[in-house]
Design an enzyme around this catalytic site. Structure first.
Site, PDB file in Angstrom:
ATOM      1  N   ASP A 142       2.227   4.057  -4.050  1.00 32.53           N
ATOM      2  CA  ASP A 142       1.692   4.107  -3.396  1.00 32.53           C
ATOM      3  C   ASP A 142      -0.625   4.142  -3.841  1.00 32.53           C
ATOM      4  O   ASP A 142      -1.313   3.859  -3.347  1.00 32.53           O
ATOM      5  CB  ASP A 142       1.336   4.285  -1.833  1.00 32.53           C
ATOM      6  CG  ASP A 142       2.016   3.613  -1.028  1.00 32.53           C
ATOM      7  OD1 ASP A 142       3.010   3.173  -1.143  1.00 32.53           O
ATOM      8  OD2 ASP A 142       2.457   4.281   0.465  1.00 32.53           O
ATOM      9  N   MET A 184       2.869  -3.345  -0.092  1.00 30.23           N
ATOM     10  CA  MET A 184       2.939  -2.328   0.286  1.00 30.23           C
ATOM     11  C   MET A 184       1.690  -1.635   0.217  1.00 30.23           C
ATOM     12  O   MET A 184       0.349  -2.113   0.069  1.00 30.23           O
ATOM     13  CB  MET A 184       4.187  -1.373  -0.229  1.00 30.23           C
ATOM     14  CG  MET A 184       5.399  -1.935  -0.018  1.00 30.23           C
ATOM     15  SD  MET A 184       6.516  -0.534  -0.890  1.00 30.23           S
ATOM     16  CE  MET A 184       7.811  -1.428  -0.006  1.00 30.23           C
ATOM     17  N   ARG A 278       1.208 -20.519   3.943  1.00 31.37           N
ATOM     18  CA  ARG A 278       2.566 -19.981   3.632  1.00 31.37           C
ATOM     19  C   ARG A 278       1.689 -18.390   3.314  1.00 31.37           C
ATOM     20  O   ARG A 278       0.961 -17.999   3.356  1.00 31.37           O
ATOM     21  CB  ARG A 278       3.412 -20.577   2.621  1.00 31.37           C
ATOM     22  CG  ARG A 278       2.993 -22.212   2.450  1.00 31.37           C
ATOM     23  CD  ARG A 278       4.508 -22.480   3.456  1.00 31.37           C
ATOM     24  NE  ARG A 278       5.388 -23.727   3.976  1.00 31.37           N
ATOM     25  CZ  ARG A 278       4.158 -24.889   4.547  1.00 31.37           C
ATOM     26  NH1 ARG A 278       3.083 -24.154   4.995  1.00 31.37           N
ATOM     27  NH2 ARG A 278       4.718 -26.277   4.613  1.00 31.37           N
ATOM     28  N   HIS A 284      10.573  -4.219  -0.951  1.00 30.03           N
ATOM     29  CA  HIS A 284      11.025  -3.586  -2.267  1.00 30.03           C
ATOM     30  C   HIS A 284      10.704  -3.894  -3.571  1.00 30.03           C
ATOM     31  O   HIS A 284      11.248  -3.449  -4.655  1.00 30.03           O
ATOM     32  CB  HIS A 284      11.634  -3.221  -1.052  1.00 30.03           C
ATOM     33  CG  HIS A 284      12.153  -2.363  -0.240  1.00 30.03           C
ATOM     34  ND1 HIS A 284      11.337  -2.950   1.297  1.00 30.03           N
ATOM     35  CD2 HIS A 284      12.100  -1.044  -0.246  1.00 30.03           C
ATOM     36  CE1 HIS A 284      11.676  -2.136   1.828  1.00 30.03           C
ATOM     37  NE2 HIS A 284      11.736  -0.542   1.220  1.00 30.03           N
ATOM     38  N   ARG A 287       9.112  -1.739  -5.653  1.00 31.30           N
ATOM     39  CA  ARG A 287       9.677  -0.924  -5.997  1.00 31.30           C
ATOM     40  C   ARG A 287      10.710  -0.971  -7.015  1.00 31.30           C
ATOM     41  O   ARG A 287      11.021   0.601  -7.401  1.00 31.30           O
ATOM     42  CB  ARG A 287       9.831   0.215  -4.157  1.00 31.30           C
ATOM     43  CG  ARG A 287       8.551   0.587  -3.764  1.00 31.30           C
ATOM     44  CD  ARG A 287       8.945   1.933  -3.347  1.00 31.30           C
ATOM     45  NE  ARG A 287      10.742   2.214  -2.584  1.00 31.30           N
ATOM     46  CZ  ARG A 287      10.803   2.840  -1.874  1.00 31.30           C
ATOM     47  NH1 ARG A 287       9.635   2.328  -1.225  1.00 31.30           N
ATOM     48  NH2 ARG A 287      12.133   2.993  -0.634  1.00 31.30           N
TER      49      ARG A 287
HETATM   50  O1  F6P Z   1       5.076   5.140   0.718  1.00 35.75           O
HETATM   51  C1  F6P Z   1       5.336   3.991  -0.138  1.00 35.75           C
HETATM   52  C2  F6P Z   1       6.892   3.016   0.404  1.00 35.75           C
HETATM   53  O2  F6P Z   1       6.977   2.311   0.094  1.00 35.75           O
HETATM   54  C3  F6P Z   1       5.418   2.211   1.270  1.00 35.75           C
HETATM   55  O3  F6P Z   1       4.706   1.752   0.661  1.00 35.75           O
HETATM   56  C4  F6P Z   1       6.456   1.567   2.543  1.00 35.75           C
HETATM   57  O4  F6P Z   1       5.723   1.489   3.427  1.00 35.75           O
HETATM   58  C5  F6P Z   1       7.253   2.184   2.777  1.00 35.75           C
HETATM   59  O5  F6P Z   1       7.570   3.382   1.350  1.00 35.75           O
HETATM   60  C6  F6P Z   1       8.663   2.023   2.502  1.00 35.75           C
HETATM   61  O6  F6P Z   1       9.761   2.966   3.330  1.00 35.75           O
HETATM   62  P1  F6P Z   1      11.177   2.042   3.516  1.00 35.75           P
HETATM   63  O7  F6P Z   1      11.852   1.973   1.489  1.00 35.75           O
HETATM   64  O8  F6P Z   1      11.680   3.236   3.923  1.00 35.75           O
HETATM   65  O9  F6P Z   1      10.836   0.736   3.823  1.00 35.75           O
END
Ligand code: F6P
Length: 360
Positions: A142, A184, A278, A284, A287
């Protein structure tokens, strides 16, 4: 003198964590130190004798380019210091602290490197106050920690958003649709802002600039009138409607996560403009995957600096990226300080100058 050091990754994962681990191991090896990686964050400290992986040069070879963390992580468990959306705090119980100290003694560790976000660093600070020699390494995709200009993982997330927008762009223009992508960013809109600009978004909605549905709809209508028949809207998960509330969804008993604002924006656009819309929730994907070159470099620099801080005995400090240098700041001064997008910042102005609407 040769040292034995522990390292752990805590909280949500992100690309670049393995680069930090590799950096720690290489810098430590240069000093003839041994490194032990605790499994699943702080939880690995609670297992009798410690649940750890000896981190050698061989064990960490080839991991820099891997997403995630080879140690595993958790944002639950016995060391939680922030609960809910992070606004309520609690303390690590005394028996957990005692168990942690025992493990560190059993393993004869001289220091513990804690890699984590605001919550995990708050835990690190408590351990430091309890006399445990701790060094922090900040982590969050973030990018919302005030004490560091950048955290690794952010650039990879931004690259993911830009890539998604590139893909959405082609299908949006084929169908002359409006595509809404939710990204996110619970409290800060950095990922939406940077990803949106890099991916050619037309509208960006972030928590720091409350939006109005009618203004979003106006921006879509304006584009249509100009002959731009497709529109890309990036919405941070924590984006806030003027006079509205953040959208949350329940994920388990008593636990909720941000989410839903993207669909709400899409529904309003359709209702107000009759435009086919849409929604895509990137989730994720942001991530996961390999870290960008920038995150590999930043992660490596953070790992090396963490070892340097141990050598200097600067416990209770965390590494920080400021003015293009990796420096250190007190963890106590870094936690609970969120870095928000300033609505009048140059970055926001640049977006406005290229015609991006913030729905305000
Ligand atoms: O803080 C990092 C983050 O990826 C946020 O952007 C997101 O809301 C959250 O973690 C998601 O968390 P989890 O992996 O527990 O779903």
């Amino acid at each position: 003198m040769s040292k034995r050091i522990g390292v752990l990754t805590s909280g949500g994962d992100c690309p670049g964590l393995n680069a930090v681990l590799r950096g720690v191991v290489r810098a430590a090896d240069n000093l003839d130190w041994k490194v032990f990686g605790f499994v699943d964050g702080y939880e690995g400290l609670l297992v009798e004798g410690g649940d750890f992986i000896p981190l050698t040069l061989a064990r960490t070879a080839g991991i820099m380019q891997l997403g995630g963390t080879i140690l595993g992580t958790t944002n639950k468990g016995h060391f939680i210091t922030k609960v809910g959306d992070g606004s309520s705090r609690t303390h690590v119980p005394p028996e957990v602290i005692a168990r942690t100290k025992k493990t560190l003694q059993q393993m004869r560790l001289d220091a513990l490197i804690c890699i984590g976000g605001d919550g995990s660093l708050t835990t690190a600070q408590q351990l430091h106050e309890e006399g445990i020699p701790v060094i922090g390494v900040p982590k969050t995709i973030d990018n919302d920690l005030e004490a560091t200009a950048m955290t690794f993982g952010f650039d990879s997330a931004v690259a993911c958003v830009a890539d998604a927008l590139d893909r959405l762009h082609t299908t949006a223009s084929s169908h002359k649709r409006c595509m809404v992508i939710e990204v996110m960013g619970r409290h800060a809109g950095w990922i939406a802002l940077y990803g949106g600009l890099a991916g050619g978004a037309d509208i960006i909605l972030i928590p720091e600039i409350p939006f109005e549905h009618e203004r979003v709809a106006n921006a879509v209508r304006r584009r249509d009138a100009e002959g731009c028949l497709s529109t890309l809207i990036v919405v941070a998960e924590g984006a806030l409607e003027k006079d509205g509330q953040k959208r949350m969804r329940a994920v388990a008993e008593g636990e909720s996560k941000f989410g839903g604002v993207g669909q709400a924006v899409a529904d309003e656009v359709t209702a107000r403009t009759a435009k086919e819309t849409r929604t895509c929730v990137l989730g994720h994907l942001q991530r996961g995957g390999a870290p960008t070159t920038l995150d590999r470099i930043l992660g490596t620099r953070f790992g090396v600096k963490a070892v340097e801080l141990i050598a200097e005995g600067k416990f209770g400090h965390m590494v920080s990226y400021l003015d293009y240098q990796v420096l250190s700041v007190l963890i106590a001064e870094a936690v609970h300080r969120i870095k928000l997008v300033q609505p009048d910042s140059q970055m926001v102005q640049t977006c406005r100058h290229v015609g991006i609407s913030f729905g305000d």
